[in-house]
Design an enzyme around this catalytic site. Structure first.
Site: not given
Ligand SMILES: *[C@@H]1O[C@H](CO)[C@@H](O)[C@H](O)[C@H]1NC(C)=O
Ligand SMILES: *[C@@H]1O[C@H](CO)[C@@H](O)[C@H](O)[C@H]1NC(C)=O
Ligand SMILES: *[C@@H]1O[C@H](CO)[C@@H](O)[C@H](O)[C@H]1NC(C)=O
Ligand SMILES: *[C@@H]1O[C@H](CO)[C@@H](O)[C@H](O)[C@H]1NC(C)=O
Ligand SMILES: *[C@@H]1O[C@H](CO)[C@@H](O)[C@H](O)[C@H]1NC(C)=O
Length: 948
Positions: A652, A654-655, A674, A780
């Site tokens: 994945g 993300g920003s 991450k 979020d």
């Protein structure tokens, strides 16, 4: 004798003379009593090895009525009326002389070793009512030939049992015309023929019709439904086709066995029809073409039903919870079908259950804890499904279990110690091919009656408990493909009777114990892919490479030449010592050099701290706290874990960065890593926020952090990563919108699963908002941040935007909120954030409300239809409550439950929560603690409906 009735003395005298001088044999023949005696002697003369049993049957004895097995009529003249020689171990053929016993009503010759054919003269026994010559196929002898047509003309015949012989040819149609028959058993022969269409009329008194193992084809004659005395119908193993008839008119029906034909269920109405048969005890339909879903009317079958066999069909969808009504059920086979959904907890009501099998279906969800109520259970087969969750502890209440097979599922957690309290386990305990973790409990040694233990292909770690050696009856032990360490316990020396021992693909080490060589019964010993070393034992099974496997253990050697393994000798050992010395020098020298250089470089780099890493210096305090007892890892570790950031590992982005899955050396389970893209504005802060948040939280429904990496990459640039436990089952977004994610292989989320997920999220938020020292706002929350475990437990993840609710104005935490780019995600952000309002727990509540509405409708708030300024909430609100069914996702509702009731008691209350959480004004939104208790109530309501 009637001739004696003549009164004329002259005639009598003549007769007397004739009898003596001319017609002696004839007259003896007409002395019928004597003729019975002669017939019996004649019968005996055809028998062999009957000396002892029939010793009373002697030419010298006139008292034939007291001969073994013979029964005579009570009045004079005494005639043989019954002959019972069943189960006497008699061998021989059935002599036609038997037909001279003209008063015979019962002839029982079953369960012997008669051979030859059935004499057609039996048809002359016009008083015969019972003919039982079944089971004469013992010891290789059996009756052959055909069923004599003459038997079809015995007007008094009630029982005709010729099953289990080797009869062949056509069944004479006349047999089906003997209207006096109550029992017709012709099964297990090689007879052919058809079921006459008028059978129900020609055999009006029939009670038991035993016609299995025939070649009968065609459909089941509907005339059978008129045979109102029918109690048992056995039609197994024919080639019958068509729909199963509605047997409801047969009030006396007890057993219906139609297994292994090609019958169809049609619309399953035959089940409702059968609910009229209140005496039904066995219903056997294995191996037919039954398709579609089992109707809930199955729960209306007779409460006397003891056996229900439906294995090997194509039955799909859910097991009706009403099955719990069948209180007398003791055998229930549903294996090898296409069942989906959960095992209804109502099976816990089936207290008489002895064998329960749902194996080889597509069942999911948890094994209901109510399984522990089945205290009579001998066998539980749930293997080959997709069951998740942990093994319910309650299962140890099943103290009669002999077989427990839970293999090939998605079970999690540790092996409950309680399972080893089931001392009755004797046939097998199979937990293989799951995701079980932790150690193998010592208590496994309690299973001293166990024959087969398989816990292979899990994630078990630790040592093999030495107590396993107490299970001396073990014939098969499978521990392969786990993470077991340590040695093969010495106590295994007691497992002498073992046939199969597979401990391959673990991390076992040490030497191979010598005692294994002496195990005489071993036919399969697999030691491969471990770290065993030293010499293989010599002799015994180790001489036979077809029995043992040991590849993938690089340090094993053989004392005698053996293919595929080096030879160990004193010379080799000495050379090895030498070689390792050289090797040590070769390695140590460069390592020392490298370390020296590194130290030098580090000292230098300390001196010129780059400006941009000052932020990271500020992070140090909470990093150190978060990093407390965690394993320290470097950039290199992460490169290795992710296969050099291989795209195959990418899960994945993300920003602020990307997420990879990978394997760290010090952990068995996969991890999610991450990696923060520090060149993005705000990424540093996001990392800081996440560290800060995670160091303070710990909850069952929050993703657990394993470690933090704060270092520099190969170019010397700052590198930040967080390592989490890897949650295997994707995220909620994938599950709600499978098409967008090419996620087709998944099942749909059922309503109960959605409720559980909503509850998990609510629990996590309640914890963050109300149970931490300082309320933490996630900021979020959206479906892609809700991860799902294999057991469908939900985990809230991604705290990159999280912050503590402002309590002290102007603290440095507030500066984080001023970052205008950090807004959460479109569709889920509360309206007030757009007005630059303070982040608050009520903002999370809003996002939760939207997620809840999305879960009920499977409509995403970001769909194109909302580009016109309306929202998912508007759409739902405009249909609430009257038209809610129009927008509810229909796939989450089970077919067999009352949809109206479910809508009223579960869906509408859920939507109500969703709407009230997503109110425009923060102060109108409810609070997560309250949300939790309301969802709990809905969950209870659903389980009550399921139980009905
Ligand atoms: C018939 O035979 C039996 C012996 O089997 C004998 O006892 C009996 O007297 C005989 N009856 C006549 C009428 O001969
Ligand atoms: C039975 O006994 C009679 C004389 O008592 C004898 O004639 C006959 O052969 C015997 N039959 C058998 C089968 O032994
Ligand atoms: C058949 O006969 C054997 C002895 O020959 C006996 O042990 C067995 O129980 C009998 N079976 C039945 C069904 O009567
Ligand atoms: C026939 O005999 C066998 C063995 O003795 C018995 O088990 C079976 O019940 C009998 N069948 C009938 C219909 O009486
Ligand atoms: C049954 O009979 C057939 C011949 O009709 C023979 O070939 C076969 O071996 C027999 N089966 C048994 C079990 O005796």
């Amino acid at each position: 004798m009637s001739s004696l009735g003549f009164s004329s003395p002259g005639f009598l005298q003549l007769l007397y003379i004739l009898k003596f001088f001319c017609l002696l044999p004839l007259v003896i023949g007409s002395n019928e009593t004597e003729s019975d005696r002669q017939a019996l002697l004649c019968l005996k003369s055809q028998l062999t090895s009957s000396a002892e049993v029939l010793s009373s049957w002697s030419n010298a004895s006139m008292e034939f009525c007291s001969w073994h097995g013979v029964t005579c009529s009570t009045q004079y003249p005494r005639r043989v009326t019954a002959l019972d020689l069943s189960s006497e171990g008699i061998t021989g053929s059935i002599s036609p002389c038997i037909a001279d016993l003209t008063y015979l009503t019962k002839l029982q010759l079953s369960n012997n070793s008669f051979y030859g054919s059935i004499p057609s003269e039996l048809g002359f026994l016009t008083q015969l009512s019972i003919l039982n010559i079944s089971m004469n196929s013992l010891e290789g002898n059996n009756l052959v030939g055909s069923i004599p047509d003459t038997l079809g003309h015995v007007p008094t015949l009630e029982t005709l049992a010729v099953d289990l012989n080797n009869l062949s040819g056509q069944v004479p149609p006349s047999i089906f015309n003997v209207s006096s028959l109550t029992y017709l058993g012709i099964a297990n022969n090689s007879l052919t023929g058809r079921l006459p269409s008028n059978i129900g009329y020609t055999l009006p008194n029939i009670q038991e019709l035993i016609l299995h193992n025939k070649k009968f084809s065609g459909s089941i004659p509907s005339s059978l439904l008129n045979a109102s005395h029918l109690q048992s119908l056995f039609l197994t193993n024919n080639s019958l086709t068509g729909h199963i008839p509605f047997f409801g008119s047969l009030q006396n029906l007890k057993i219906l066995d139609m297994a292994y034909n090609m019958l169809e269920a049609g619309d399953w109405s035959f089940v409702s029809s059968l609910s009229n048969c209140s005496k039904l005890t066995k219903l056997l339909f294995d191996g037919n073409n039954l398709q579609g879903n089992l109707p809930s009317s199955i729960g209306n079958l007779s409460s006397n039903l003891e056996q229900l066999w439906l294995r090997n069909n194509q039955i799909s969808r859910l097991i009706p919870p009403g099955i719990g009504n069948l209180k007398s059920l003791n055998m229930f086979y549903m294996d090898c079908n296409y069942l989906t959904g959960n095992i209804p907890p109502t099976i816990g009501y089936l207290h008489n259950m002895v064998i329960l099998s749902f194996a080889q279906n597509r069942l999911s969800g948890q094994i209901p804890g109510t399984t522990g109520n089945l205290v009579q259970l001998n066998e539980l087969h749930l293997d080959g499904n997709n069951l998740s969750g942990s093994i319910p502890e309650s299962i140890h209440h099943c103290t009669q279990l002999k077989t427990l097979n839970l293999a090939h599922n998605s079970l999690h957690g540790t092996i409950p110690v309680h399972i080893f309290k089931i001392f009755s386990l004797s046939e097998q305990l199979n937990l293989s091919h799951n995701y079980l973790s932790g150690g193998i409990p010592q208590e496994v040694g309690n299973l001293i009656n166990l024959n087969k233990l398989s816990i292979s292909n899990n994630r078990l770690s630790g040592n093999i408990p030495s107590t396993l050696g107490q299970c001396v009856i073990l014939e098969s032990l499978e521990l392969q493909s786990n993470f077991l360490e340590g040695i093969i316990p010495e106590s295994f020396a007691k497992l002498e009777g073992i046939n199969k021992l597979d401990i391959s693909h673990n991390k076992l080490s040490g030497k191979i114990p010598e005692f294994l060589a002496s195990f005489k019964s071993l036919i399969n010993l697999n030691l491969s892919f471990n770290n065993f070393y030293g010499p293989l034992p010599s002799g015994g099974v180790f001489l036979d490479t077809s029995v043992i496997s040991f590849e993938g253990n690089d340090r094993l050697c053989a004392r005698a030449p053996l293919k595929g393994i080096p030879f160990c000798s004193a010379l080799v050992d000495r050379r090895r010592v030498h070689r390792s010395l050289v090797l040590a020098l070769k390695i140590v020298t460069p390592v020392v050099v490298v370390i020296t250089i590194l130290c030098f470089l580090m000292i230098r780099s300390r001196k010129r701290v780059p400006l941009n890493s000052r932020k990271s210096m500020q992070l140090k305090p909470h990093l150190r706290q978060l990093n407390g007892d965690m394993e320290k890892i470097t950039y290199q570790d992460i490169v290795k874990a992710t296969n050099g950031f291989s795209s195959a590992n990418l899960i994945g982005s993300g920003s602020f960065g990307t997420v990879y899955k990978g394997n760290l050396e010090f952990r068995q389970d996969q991890v999610a890593i991450k990696i923060f893209n520090l060149s993005t504005y705000g990424a540093h802060r996001s990392f800081a926020a996440e560290c800060e948040a995670l160091k303070n939280v710990r909850h069952r429904n929050l993703v657990k952090v394993i470690t933090v990496c704060s270092s520099v990459d190969s170019t010397g640039a700052d590198f930040r990563a967080l390592v989490f436990e890897y949650i295997q089952n994707g995220n909620l977004d994938m599950w709600l919108h499978p098409k967008e994610h090419e996620h087709y292989q998944r099942n749909f989320l059922m309503l109960s699963q959605r409720i559980n997920i909503a509850l998990d999220i609510a629990f996590a938020l309640d914890y963050l908002h109300n149970r931490c020292a300082t309320p933490l706002v996630h900021c979020d929350l959206k479906p892609s941040n809700i991860l799902l475990g294999l057991d469908m437990v939900a985990y809230v993840s991604d705290f990159g935007l999280a912050r503590f609710q402002c309590t002290r104005p102007n603290s440095d935490r507030d500066s984080l909120t001023s970052l205008s780019c950090i807004k959460g995600s479109i569709g889920y952000i509360p309206p007030e954030y757009g007005m630059s309002e303070e982040r608050s727990t009520k903002g999370d509540v809003y996002s939760f409300g939207v997620i809840l509405l999305e879960m009920v409708t499977s409509i995403s708030p970001t769909e194109e239809i909302f580009n016109d300024g309306t929202s998912l909430r508007d759409l739902v609100a405009s249909n609430f409550p009257k038209d809610i069914f129009k927008i509810v996702d229909p796939t989450m509702l089970q077919d067999d439950i009352d949809a109206t009731e479910v809508l009223q008691s579960c869906v509408i209350p859920l939507v109500r929560i969703g709407l009230s959480c997503s109110m425009t004004s923060p102060k109108d939104r409810c609070e997560m603690g309250q949300v939790c208790s309301e969802i709990l109530r809905i969950k209870d309501a659903l389980s009550k409906i399921d139980d009905e």
